[in-house]
Every structure is written in structure tokens, then in C-alpha cells.
Design an enzyme around this catalytic site. Structure first.
Site, PDB file in Angstrom:
ATOM      1  N   GLY A  23     -32.776  31.032  57.133  1.00 16.63           N
ATOM      2  CA  GLY A  23     -34.101  30.450  56.899  1.00 16.63           C
ATOM      3  C   GLY A  23     -35.137  31.162  57.745  1.00 16.63           C
ATOM      4  O   GLY A  23     -34.793  31.888  58.692  1.00 16.63           O
ATOM      5  N   GLN A  28     -42.996  31.818  62.365  1.00 10.78           N
ATOM      6  CA  GLN A  28     -42.110  32.780  63.040  1.00 10.78           C
ATOM      7  C   GLN A  28     -42.540  34.226  62.797  1.00 10.78           C
ATOM      8  O   GLN A  28     -42.082  35.128  63.493  1.00 10.78           O
ATOM      9  CB  GLN A  28     -40.657  32.594  62.568  1.00 10.78           C
ATOM     10  CG  GLN A  28     -40.049  31.276  63.020  1.00 10.78           C
ATOM     11  CD  GLN A  28     -38.628  31.126  62.540  1.00 10.78           C
ATOM     12  OE1 GLN A  28     -38.400  30.753  61.390  1.00 10.78           O
ATOM     13  NE2 GLN A  28     -37.669  31.421  63.395  1.00 10.78           N
ATOM     14  N   CYS A  65     -31.565  30.193  66.190  1.00  9.53           N
ATOM     15  CA  CYS A  65     -32.952  30.366  65.781  1.00  9.53           C
ATOM     16  C   CYS A  65     -33.308  31.839  65.891  1.00  9.53           C
ATOM     17  O   CYS A  65     -33.048  32.463  66.926  1.00  9.53           O
ATOM     18  CB  CYS A  65     -33.867  29.528  66.674  1.00  9.53           C
ATOM     19  SG  CYS A  65     -35.597  29.635  66.176  1.00  9.53           S
ATOM     20  N   LEU A  66     -33.906  32.380  64.836  1.00  8.71           N
ATOM     21  CA  LEU A  66     -34.264  33.799  64.859  1.00  8.71           C
ATOM     22  C   LEU A  66     -35.363  34.080  65.888  1.00  8.71           C
ATOM     23  O   LEU A  66     -35.552  35.221  66.285  1.00  8.71           O
ATOM     24  CB  LEU A  66     -34.706  34.257  63.465  1.00  8.71           C
ATOM     25  CG  LEU A  66     -33.625  34.152  62.379  1.00  8.71           C
ATOM     26  CD1 LEU A  66     -34.161  34.627  61.041  1.00  8.71           C
ATOM     27  CD2 LEU A  66     -32.374  34.945  62.763  1.00  8.71           C
ATOM     28  N   HIS A 107     -34.848  22.126  60.343  1.00 11.86           N
ATOM     29  CA  HIS A 107     -35.150  23.143  61.358  1.00 11.86           C
ATOM     30  C   HIS A 107     -36.433  23.906  60.981  1.00 11.86           C
ATOM     31  O   HIS A 107     -37.304  24.125  61.820  1.00 11.86           O
ATOM     32  CB  HIS A 107     -33.941  24.084  61.448  1.00 11.86           C
ATOM     33  CG  HIS A 107     -34.060  25.219  62.407  1.00 11.86           C
ATOM     34  ND1 HIS A 107     -33.290  25.327  63.543  1.00 11.86           N
ATOM     35  CD2 HIS A 107     -34.856  26.328  62.403  1.00 11.86           C
ATOM     36  CE1 HIS A 107     -33.610  26.443  64.190  1.00 11.86           C
ATOM     37  NE2 HIS A 107     -34.545  27.073  63.513  1.00 11.86           N
ATOM     38  N   GLU A 108     -36.543  24.273  59.694  1.00 16.56           N
ATOM     39  CA  GLU A 108     -37.725  25.042  59.258  1.00 16.56           C
ATOM     40  C   GLU A 108     -38.984  24.180  59.304  1.00 16.56           C
ATOM     41  O   GLU A 108     -40.063  24.656  59.687  1.00 16.56           O
ATOM     42  CB  GLU A 108     -37.521  25.614  57.847  1.00 16.56           C
ATOM     43  CG  GLU A 108     -36.319  26.539  57.674  1.00 16.56           C
ATOM     44  CD  GLU A 108     -36.220  27.614  58.735  1.00 16.56           C
ATOM     45  OE1 GLU A 108     -37.261  28.056  59.249  1.00 16.56           O
ATOM     46  OE2 GLU A 108     -35.086  27.997  59.078  1.00 16.56           O
ATOM     47  N   HIS A 111     -40.325  24.061  62.658  1.00 19.05           N
ATOM     48  CA  HIS A 111     -41.115  25.259  62.999  1.00 19.05           C
ATOM     49  C   HIS A 111     -42.567  25.081  62.564  1.00 19.05           C
ATOM     50  O   HIS A 111     -43.493  25.539  63.236  1.00 19.05           O
ATOM     51  CB  HIS A 111     -40.547  26.506  62.300  1.00 19.05           C
ATOM     52  CG  HIS A 111     -39.451  27.197  63.059  1.00 19.05           C
ATOM     53  ND1 HIS A 111     -39.624  27.699  64.326  1.00 19.05           N
ATOM     54  CD2 HIS A 111     -38.169  27.494  62.723  1.00 19.05           C
ATOM     55  CE1 HIS A 111     -38.496  28.269  64.745  1.00 19.05           C
ATOM     56  NE2 HIS A 111     -37.591  28.153  63.786  1.00 19.05           N
TER      57      HIS A 111
HETATM   58  O1  K1U Z   1     -35.502  29.360  61.305  1.00 15.24           O
HETATM   59  C1  K1U Z   1     -34.711  30.102  61.894  1.00 15.24           C
HETATM   60  O2  K1U Z   1     -34.884  30.418  63.062  1.00 15.24           O
HETATM   61  C2  K1U Z   1     -33.507  30.601  61.132  1.00 15.24           C
HETATM   62  C3  K1U Z   1     -32.231  29.899  61.545  1.00 15.24           C
HETATM   63  C4  K1U Z   1     -32.000  28.713  60.640  1.00 15.24           C
HETATM   64  C5  K1U Z   1     -30.915  27.768  61.028  1.00 15.24           C
HETATM   65  C6  K1U Z   1     -29.655  28.178  61.396  1.00 15.24           C
HETATM   66  C7  K1U Z   1     -28.668  27.264  61.706  1.00 15.24           C
HETATM   67  C8  K1U Z   1     -28.942  25.934  61.643  1.00 15.24           C
HETATM   68  C9  K1U Z   1     -30.194  25.527  61.295  1.00 15.24           C
HETATM   69  C10 K1U Z   1     -31.181  26.441  60.978  1.00 15.24           C
HETATM   70  C11 K1U Z   1     -31.118  30.917  61.384  1.00 15.24           C
HETATM   71  O3  K1U Z   1     -30.826  31.375  60.340  1.00 15.24           O
HETATM   72  S1  K1U Z   1     -30.339  31.408  62.822  1.00 15.24           S
HETATM   73  C12 K1U Z   1     -29.001  32.414  62.245  1.00 15.24           C
HETATM   74  C13 K1U Z   1     -27.774  31.661  62.440  1.00 15.24           C
HETATM   75  O4  K1U Z   1     -27.487  31.390  63.555  1.00 15.24           O
HETATM   76  C14 K1U Z   1     -26.939  31.181  61.334  1.00 15.24           C
HETATM   77  C15 K1U Z   1     -26.687  31.939  60.226  1.00 15.24           C
HETATM   78  C16 K1U Z   1     -25.855  31.438  59.231  1.00 15.24           C
HETATM   79  C17 K1U Z   1     -25.277  30.195  59.341  1.00 15.24           C
HETATM   80  C18 K1U Z   1     -25.535  29.437  60.467  1.00 15.24           C
HETATM   81  C19 K1U Z   1     -26.347  29.942  61.477  1.00 15.24           C
HETATM   82 ZN    ZN Z   2     -35.725  28.730  64.091  1.00 17.72          ZN
END
Ligand code: K1U
Ligand code: ZN
Length: 161
Positions: A23, A28, A65-66, A107-108, A111
Site C-alpha cells: 500500500g 508518503q 511502513c514504507l 494503515h493507509e 497516513h
Molecule cells: O503504507 C505503507 O507504508 C505500506 C505498508 C502497508 C502495510 C503493511 C503491512 C501491514 C499494514 C500495512 C507496506 O506495504 S510495508 C511492506 C511490508 O512490510 C509488507 C509487505 C507485504 C506484506 C506485509 C507487509
Molecule cells: Zn505506512
């Protein structure tokens, strides 16, 4: 929606995939629009002006979180949500979500309100997450991740360098 905002969502999908995320929300990438993109299991979703209208149950799960890469923590979220939003074409839609999709949507949307998952952690866990990020920051100059040799070339279907 405008063509410029549709281009923004396309760019956000590209950025999210390059960063191996599921996401990405507009703040971001330095934009103030209330929009986010999500792609879990090859199901791309654009949410514009999203609102959670039903929130049920509770589930704890790990989040990353990215915006603070390589920092993870367990967060309690609603287990099931119903969301109303506009899509990429500005049309209203409703979405029921559970599991990772419900977590990612919450989560989004956080943000879009300037909230990060670490805000839900206990004082000690948040302090340790921030300390970890402080020590990792130097690997992300100007908040950019250095790609390992060959990774970018591979993405564009070229020979690895
Ligand atoms: O919004 C963001 O920072 C993106 C975030 C979204 C997210 C991940 C996990 C749980 C809730 C929301 C990410 O994509 S972080 C990347 C990551 O850690 C991940 C990737 C695939 C599956 C699970 C986590
Ligand atoms: Zn995030």
C-alpha cells in the site's frame, strides 16, 4: 478526479511495487490529496476520500511502513471494516474487508490523518522502533533506498548489471 490525479495513482502503484509494499498513501510521496493505493494478491485498489463506515472486532497483526523501512510492530486494528470511497474514475464504491486488506486500508487511512503505526505502540516499543530507524536512516539518504546492483535493471526486463 483529474488526469493528473490518475497519473499520480499510476506513479504511486509503481513506487509501491518498486519498494515491495502492499500500500501507499499520497502523503508518503509528499502529496496532500486524500488518496491511497493498495495491491494485495494482484488486486489493485485506489481509494479516494476513503471513510470507514463500519468497524467490527479486533485483530492484532504485524505492520511495517514504507516511510520507516525495516521497522515492524504489532498493532491492534478492527478485524472487519466496510469502507466507502471514490475509485480512480471518481465513482463511489463500497468495500468490505478482513484480514490483511482490512489492516492495510486502516494503515493507509491513518497516513491520510498523519498517523503512523508506531503511534499505537507502547512507549517502550515506540522508543525502540524509533531508535532502530535512527540507526538505519543512514542507509536511506534523502529517504531513498539504494537498490542492490542489478535489481533495477531486472525490473525493466534487462540483463542484470
Ligand atoms: O503504507 C505503507 O507504508 C505500506 C505498508 C502497508 C502495510 C503493511 C503491512 C501491514 C499494514 C500495512 C507496506 O506495504 S510495508 C511492506 C511490508 O512490510 C509488507 C509487505 C507485504 C506484506 C506485509 C507487509
Ligand atoms: Zn505506512
Amino acid at each position: 478526479m483529474t488526469d493528473e490525479l490518475r497519473r499520480l495513482t499510476d506513479d504511486m502503484f509503481e513506487t509501491m511495487r518498486a519498494a515491495k509494499g502492499i500500500g501507499l498513501a499520497a502523503p508518503q510521496v509528499g502529496r496532500l490529496e486524500r488518496l491511497a493505493v493498495i495491491d494485495i494478491d494482484d488486486n489493485p485498489i485506489v481509494v479516494v476520500n476513503p471513510e470507514i463506515v463500519v468497524s467490527e472486532g479486533s485483530a492484532r497483526g504485524e505492520e511495517g511502513c514504507l516511510s520507516i523501512p525495516e521497522v515492524f510492530g504489532d498493532v491492534d486494528r478492527a478485524a472487519r471494516i466496510t469502507l466507502r470511497a471514490l475509485n480512480r474514475d471518481g465513482e463511489p464504491f463500497e468495500l468490505e474487508a478482513t484480514d490483511l486488506l482490512a489492516r492495510c486500508l486502516q494503515h493507509e487511512i491513518d497516513h491520510l490523518h498523519g498517523k503512523l503505526f508506531i503511534d499505537y505502540l507502547s512507549f517502550l516499543k515506540r522508543r525502540s522502533a524509533l531508535a532502530k530507524w535512527e540507526s538505519l536512516k543512514k542507509d536511506f539518504p534523502q529517504n531513498l533506498r539504494k537498490l542492490p546492483p542489478g535489481e533495477l535493471a531486472g525490473r525493466h526486463g534487462e540483463e542484470a548489471l
